[in-house]
Design a protein around this motif. Structure first.
Motif, short mmCIF file in Angstrom:
data_model
loop_
_atom_site.label_atom_id
_atom_site.label_comp_id
_atom_site.label_asym_id
_atom_site.label_seq_id
_atom_site.Cartn_x
_atom_site.Cartn_y
_atom_site.Cartn_z
N PHE A 66 80.85 22.04 -31.61
CA PHE A 66 79.70 21.79 -30.75
C PHE A 66 78.80 23.02 -30.76
O PHE A 66 79.26 24.12 -30.43
N CYS B 106 76.56 24.04 -28.83
CA CYS B 106 76.30 24.73 -27.56
C CYS B 106 77.42 25.67 -27.15
O CYS B 106 77.16 26.71 -26.55
N MET C 34 70.55 18.86 -28.01
CA MET C 34 71.51 19.14 -26.93
C MET C 34 71.16 18.35 -25.68
O MET C 34 69.99 18.03 -25.46
N VAL C 35 72.18 18.09 -24.87
CA VAL C 35 71.93 17.45 -23.58
C VAL C 35 72.46 18.36 -22.47
O VAL C 35 71.71 19.02 -21.77
N ASP C 36 73.79 18.46 -22.33
CA ASP C 36 74.33 19.24 -21.20
C ASP C 36 74.46 20.74 -21.52
O ASP C 36 74.37 21.57 -20.64
N GLY C 37 74.69 21.05 -22.78
CA GLY C 37 74.81 22.46 -23.16
C GLY C 37 76.13 23.10 -22.76
O GLY C 37 76.28 24.32 -22.78
N GLY D 83 79.33 21.53 -23.78
CA GLY D 83 80.42 21.00 -24.58
C GLY D 83 80.97 19.67 -24.08
O GLY D 83 82.02 19.21 -24.53
N MET D 84 80.27 19.03 -23.13
CA MET D 84 80.79 17.79 -22.53
C MET D 84 80.24 16.52 -23.17
O MET D 84 80.94 15.51 -23.26
N CYS D 85 78.98 16.53 -23.59
CA CYS D 85 78.36 15.27 -24.00
C CYS D 85 78.56 14.93 -25.48
O CYS D 85 78.46 13.78 -25.88
N GLY D 86 78.81 15.92 -26.29
CA GLY D 86 79.05 15.69 -27.72
C GLY D 86 77.78 15.55 -28.54
O GLY D 86 77.83 15.32 -29.75
N CYS D 87 76.64 15.66 -27.89
CA CYS D 87 75.36 15.42 -28.56
C CYS D 87 75.08 16.44 -29.68
O CYS D 87 74.46 16.11 -30.68
N CYS D 88 75.53 17.67 -29.52
CA CYS D 88 75.17 18.73 -30.47
C CYS D 88 76.24 18.93 -31.53
O CYS D 88 76.30 20.00 -32.14
FE1 FES Z 1 76.51 18.45 -25.05
FE2 FES Z 1 76.71 20.46 -26.72
S1 FES Z 1 74.95 19.76 -25.74
S2 FES Z 1 78.25 19.05 -26.15
#
Ligand code: FES
Length: 283
Positions: free
Chosen positions: A235, A237, A215-218, A220-225
């Motif tokens: 997502f 998070c 996770m990065v932002d937690g 739902g914005m970055c798409g990492c998770c």
């Molecule tokens: Fe970025 Fe879930 S941590 S979308």
């Protein structure tokens, strides 16, 4: 700032940290997690809440030293503070009376299962916990789990305690014994969760996983998770962290988990060099 009230080493490189965060302590539910930052430029580290104490206004978390950021967290002591502690994040677990629920944890995965065990006990479910570890000396929170579960089955890879083998072996033995199991909840390494999911699918037992995706932002914005569930992008998070295990594309997740391995290794090496030079980071 979020001061650290207590810190204890549960096993080599695994720390229990209690931090002051009154708002989170008041509202957190099983399944929620937090994201913390050690300093303004630090990485955002997601951690599951093990328990809260609304009276003290504190949250208890468990962190394992793996990469740079978790090692940096471990250098902090009582009286130090986190710059940020955001939460509660994620969708709380939907817990209802089902009958017998089996919790399957691998390694540090037992920590986030503790609120699930308590929540299931609170609604009257019979809770059987299967705890897996490489060897007997590596269990954490063993006494607490024994106290709050109805039954505990231990499994060690080397056979030094309990069932000799992986948690999946212990779970299959339990299933084959004829015990009626209404649900399985599993948290641990990704490959272990995949194996548990494949096993319970074979026996048609509903199974929930709590995904420890990157996770990065937690928010739902970055798409990492992102994770593919039943063919749809979700997502972890904001749509999770819990999902129907039988619908999760684990192979994709496992591949994504190793995506940043090179950068993480590099970052850890740089951190080690820095800590070696810096007296203030000694434990
Ligand atoms: Fe970025 Fe879930 S941590 S979308």
């Amino acid at each position: 700032m979020y001061p650290i009230l207590r810190k204890k080493e549960l096993s080599t490189g695994i720390w229990e940290i209690v931090a002051k965060a009154p708002m989170i302590a008041e509202t957190a539910k099983p399944g929620n997690f937090v994201i913390l930052m050690v300093d303004e430029k630090g990485e955002r580290v997601p951690l599951t809440i093990v328990s809260t104490d609304p009276e003290e206004g504190s949250v208890r978390m468990v962190v394992q030293e793996i990469g740079k950021s978790t090692k940096l967290i471990a250098t902090l002591n009582e009286g130090d503070s986190f710059t940020d502690l955001v939460g509660p994040l994620g969708i709380p677990t939907h817990i209802e009376k089902k009958g017998t629920v089996v919790m399957v944890a691998g390694g540090i995965g037992i920590a986030p299962l503790i609120p699930q065990i308590r929540g299931n006990k609170a609604v009257g479910n019979h809770v059987i916990t299967i705890m897996g570890a490489k060897t007997n000396g590596l269990y954490i929170l063993k006494e607490e789990v024994e106290e709050i579960s109805d039954e505990v089955i231990f499994a060690t890879d080397d056979g030094s305690f309990g069932f000799h083998g992986f948690v999946t072996g212990a779970l299959e033995e339990l299933i084959k014994s004829g015990r009626k199991i209404d649900e399985v909840v599993t948290i641990g390494p990704m490959r272990m969760m995949k194996a548990v999911s494949e096993l319970t699918k074979k026996y048609d037992i509903p199974t929930v996983v709590s995904l420890n995706a990157i996770m990065v932002d937690g928010t739902g914005m970055c798409g990492c998770c992102r994770v593919t569930v039943d063919g749809n992008v979700k997502f972890s998070c904001v749509d999770g962290p819990e999902f129907d295990a039988h619908k999760v594309n684990f192979d994709e997740l496992i591949q994504r988990q190793s995506f940043f391995a090179g950068m993480e290794k590099e970052s850890l090496e740089l951190f080690k060099e820095k800590v070696g030079e810096c007296k203030c980071h000694s434990k």
